[in-house]
Design an enzyme around this catalytic site. Structure first.
Site, PDB file in Angstrom:
ATOM      1  N   ASP A 190       0.976  -1.232   0.020  1.00  0.00           N
ATOM      2  CA  ASP A 190       0.200   0.227  -0.132  1.00  0.00           C
ATOM      3  C   ASP A 190       0.844   1.359   0.131  1.00  0.00           C
ATOM      4  O   ASP A 190       1.359   1.581   1.038  1.00  0.00           O
ATOM      5  CB  ASP A 190      -1.074  -0.182   1.325  1.00  0.00           C
ATOM      6  CG  ASP A 190      -1.698   1.207   1.285  1.00  0.00           C
ATOM      7  OD1 ASP A 190      -1.802   1.973   0.465  1.00  0.00           O
ATOM      8  OD2 ASP A 190      -2.384   1.536   2.620  1.00  0.00           O
ATOM      9  N   ILE A 191       0.913   1.989  -1.193  1.00  0.00           N
ATOM     10  CA  ILE A 191       1.742   2.992  -1.252  1.00  0.00           C
ATOM     11  C   ILE A 191       1.073   4.464  -1.090  1.00  0.00           C
ATOM     12  O   ILE A 191       0.137   4.819  -1.696  1.00  0.00           O
ATOM     13  CB  ILE A 191       2.325   3.181  -2.762  1.00  0.00           C
ATOM     14  CG1 ILE A 191       3.098   1.910  -3.118  1.00  0.00           C
ATOM     15  CG2 ILE A 191       3.354   4.311  -2.883  1.00  0.00           C
ATOM     16  CD1 ILE A 191       3.688   1.950  -4.646  1.00  0.00           C
ATOM     17  N   GLY A 192       1.526   4.913   0.065  1.00  0.00           N
ATOM     18  CA  GLY A 192       0.882   6.144   0.689  1.00  0.00           C
ATOM     19  C   GLY A 192       1.600   7.423   0.412  1.00  0.00           C
ATOM     20  O   GLY A 192       2.756   7.399  -0.295  1.00  0.00           O
TER      21      GLY A 192
ATOM     22  N   THR B 141       3.283   9.158   2.621  1.00  0.00           N
ATOM     23  CA  THR B 141       4.565   9.409   3.382  1.00  0.00           C
ATOM     24  C   THR B 141       5.259   8.360   3.507  1.00  0.00           C
ATOM     25  O   THR B 141       6.489   8.133   3.317  1.00  0.00           O
ATOM     26  CB  THR B 141       4.067   9.722   4.717  1.00  0.00           C
ATOM     27  OG1 THR B 141       3.038  10.919   4.786  1.00  0.00           O
ATOM     28  CG2 THR B 141       5.227  10.072   5.875  1.00  0.00           C
TER      29      THR B 141
ATOM     30  N   HIS C 271       3.584   0.705   2.753  1.00  0.00           N
ATOM     31  CA  HIS C 271       3.248  -0.182   3.774  1.00  0.00           C
ATOM     32  C   HIS C 271       3.309  -1.504   3.035  1.00  0.00           C
ATOM     33  O   HIS C 271       2.836  -1.789   1.855  1.00  0.00           O
ATOM     34  CB  HIS C 271       1.974   0.185   4.367  1.00  0.00           C
ATOM     35  CG  HIS C 271       2.211   1.706   4.951  1.00  0.00           C
ATOM     36  ND1 HIS C 271       2.511   1.838   6.228  1.00  0.00           N
ATOM     37  CD2 HIS C 271       1.200   2.661   4.665  1.00  0.00           C
ATOM     38  CE1 HIS C 271       2.526   3.082   6.451  1.00  0.00           C
ATOM     39  NE2 HIS C 271       1.820   3.566   5.337  1.00  0.00           N
TER      40      HIS C 271
ATOM     41  N   TYR D 121     -19.652   7.654  -5.817  1.00  0.00           N
ATOM     42  CA  TYR D 121     -18.627   8.795  -5.569  1.00  0.00           C
ATOM     43  C   TYR D 121     -17.358   8.819  -6.632  1.00  0.00           C
ATOM     44  O   TYR D 121     -17.345   7.972  -7.183  1.00  0.00           O
ATOM     45  CB  TYR D 121     -17.701   8.121  -4.190  1.00  0.00           C
ATOM     46  CG  TYR D 121     -16.943   9.246  -3.677  1.00  0.00           C
ATOM     47  CD1 TYR D 121     -17.411   9.816  -2.361  1.00  0.00           C
ATOM     48  CD2 TYR D 121     -15.665   9.461  -4.318  1.00  0.00           C
ATOM     49  CE1 TYR D 121     -16.678  10.588  -1.927  1.00  0.00           C
ATOM     50  CE2 TYR D 121     -14.849  10.402  -3.751  1.00  0.00           C
ATOM     51  CZ  TYR D 121     -15.161  11.036  -2.267  1.00  0.00           C
ATOM     52  OH  TYR D 121     -14.178  11.895  -1.815  1.00  0.00           O
TER      53      TYR D 121
ATOM     54  N   ASP E 175      -7.018   3.606  -1.959  1.00  0.00           N
ATOM     55  CA  ASP E 175      -6.703   3.155  -0.608  1.00  0.00           C
ATOM     56  C   ASP E 175      -8.179   2.952   0.102  1.00  0.00           C
ATOM     57  O   ASP E 175      -8.553   2.063   0.818  1.00  0.00           O
ATOM     58  CB  ASP E 175      -5.903   3.945   0.327  1.00  0.00           C
ATOM     59  CG  ASP E 175      -6.000   5.417   0.210  1.00  0.00           C
ATOM     60  OD1 ASP E 175      -6.883   5.818  -0.765  1.00  0.00           O
ATOM     61  OD2 ASP E 175      -5.435   6.163   0.847  1.00  0.00           O
TER      62      ASP E 175
ATOM     63  N   ASP F 138     -10.251   5.820   7.987  1.00  0.00           N
ATOM     64  CA  ASP F 138      -8.690   5.769   7.917  1.00  0.00           C
ATOM     65  C   ASP F 138      -7.960   6.960   8.438  1.00  0.00           C
ATOM     66  O   ASP F 138      -8.143   8.201   7.841  1.00  0.00           O
ATOM     67  CB  ASP F 138      -8.433   5.531   6.345  1.00  0.00           C
ATOM     68  CG  ASP F 138      -6.966   5.216   6.224  1.00  0.00           C
ATOM     69  OD1 ASP F 138      -6.032   5.345   6.963  1.00  0.00           O
ATOM     70  OD2 ASP F 138      -6.560   4.701   5.123  1.00  0.00           O
TER      71      ASP F 138
END
Length: 223
Positions: free
Chosen positions: A17-19, A21, A24, A81, A87, A102
């Protein structure tokens, strides 16, 4: 993507999971994070499946692991939406009924009913609240302090700043959740859960959604 390889167990692959900051990972049911500068040192040998909300960090991952695969197109979340982040989609995919919070660099709140995403909202993350106070006035530049309760009104500026910050977040979540179960993930999830009696912390929530997406795509075999 060429003919998709099928995996029989999560132990045989790595979820990422590329955030904005950090980056992960979930490997063999263990969670860990990395800065983009340290990715190569991880020495990951297994196939990586990832999602990303940050193009620069995604490029860093692909520079180190060019065979990593983006799974954004492998599934469909029912929603009206427009522009829902990948994410958020994955976290919602892991919940059939309830409210998904989240609590990371931003705080997102999403409602899911019978597998359909009904909508949601976005608040600043706790660190962003502190930054906003700092820019507003010098006296409001206060260090973050954890609060044990919202029942007692603050009697000093530091507590008042933290109280206002936490109460605004908790009130928004409670307003949307009503009596529904609340699922929290992200770095501040555990702290916020103390103020939300109908909540549960699920640090793997996004990865649980990714696992479901891979199963729906036939990449991960259902057991």
């Amino acid at each position: 993507m060429p003919a998709r390889q099928s995996f029989t167990d999560l132990k045989n692959l790595v979820l990422c999971d590329i955030g904005n900051t950090h980056i992960h990972f979930a490997q063999n049911y263990q969670l860990f994070s990395s800065a983009k500068e340290d990715l190569k040192r991880l020495g990951i040998q297994k196939e990586i499946f990832y999602i990303s909300v940050n193009e620069e960090n995604e490029k860093a991952l692909l520079n180190c692991y060019p065979n990593a695969k983006n799974i954004a197109g492998f599934f469909h979340l029912e929603t009206d939406y427009i522009g829902l982040g990948i994410d958020r989609q994955m976290a919602c995919l892991a919940v059939n009924n309830g409210v998904v919070v989240d609590a990371g660099s931003a705080i997102t709140i999403d409602l899911v009913k019978e597998g359909k995403h009904l909508g949601g909202c976005i608040l600043p993350g706790l660190a962003q609240y502190i930054h906003a106070y700092k820019k507003s006035a010098k006296i409001l530049e206060q260090p973050f302090k954890t609060l044990d309760s919202l029942e007692i009104l603050p009697k000093n500026t530091r507590d008042a700043v933290n109280y206002g910050m936490i109460l605004s977040v908790i009130s928004c979540i409670q307003h949307l959740a009503k009596n529904q179960k609340i699922y929290l993930c992200g770095g501040d999830a555990k702290y916020l859960s103390a103020f939300l009696p109908h909540s549960v912390c699920k640090e793997r929530l996004v990865f649980d959604g990714m696992e479901i997406a891979l199963k729906k795509a036939g990449i991960l075999e259902c057991k």
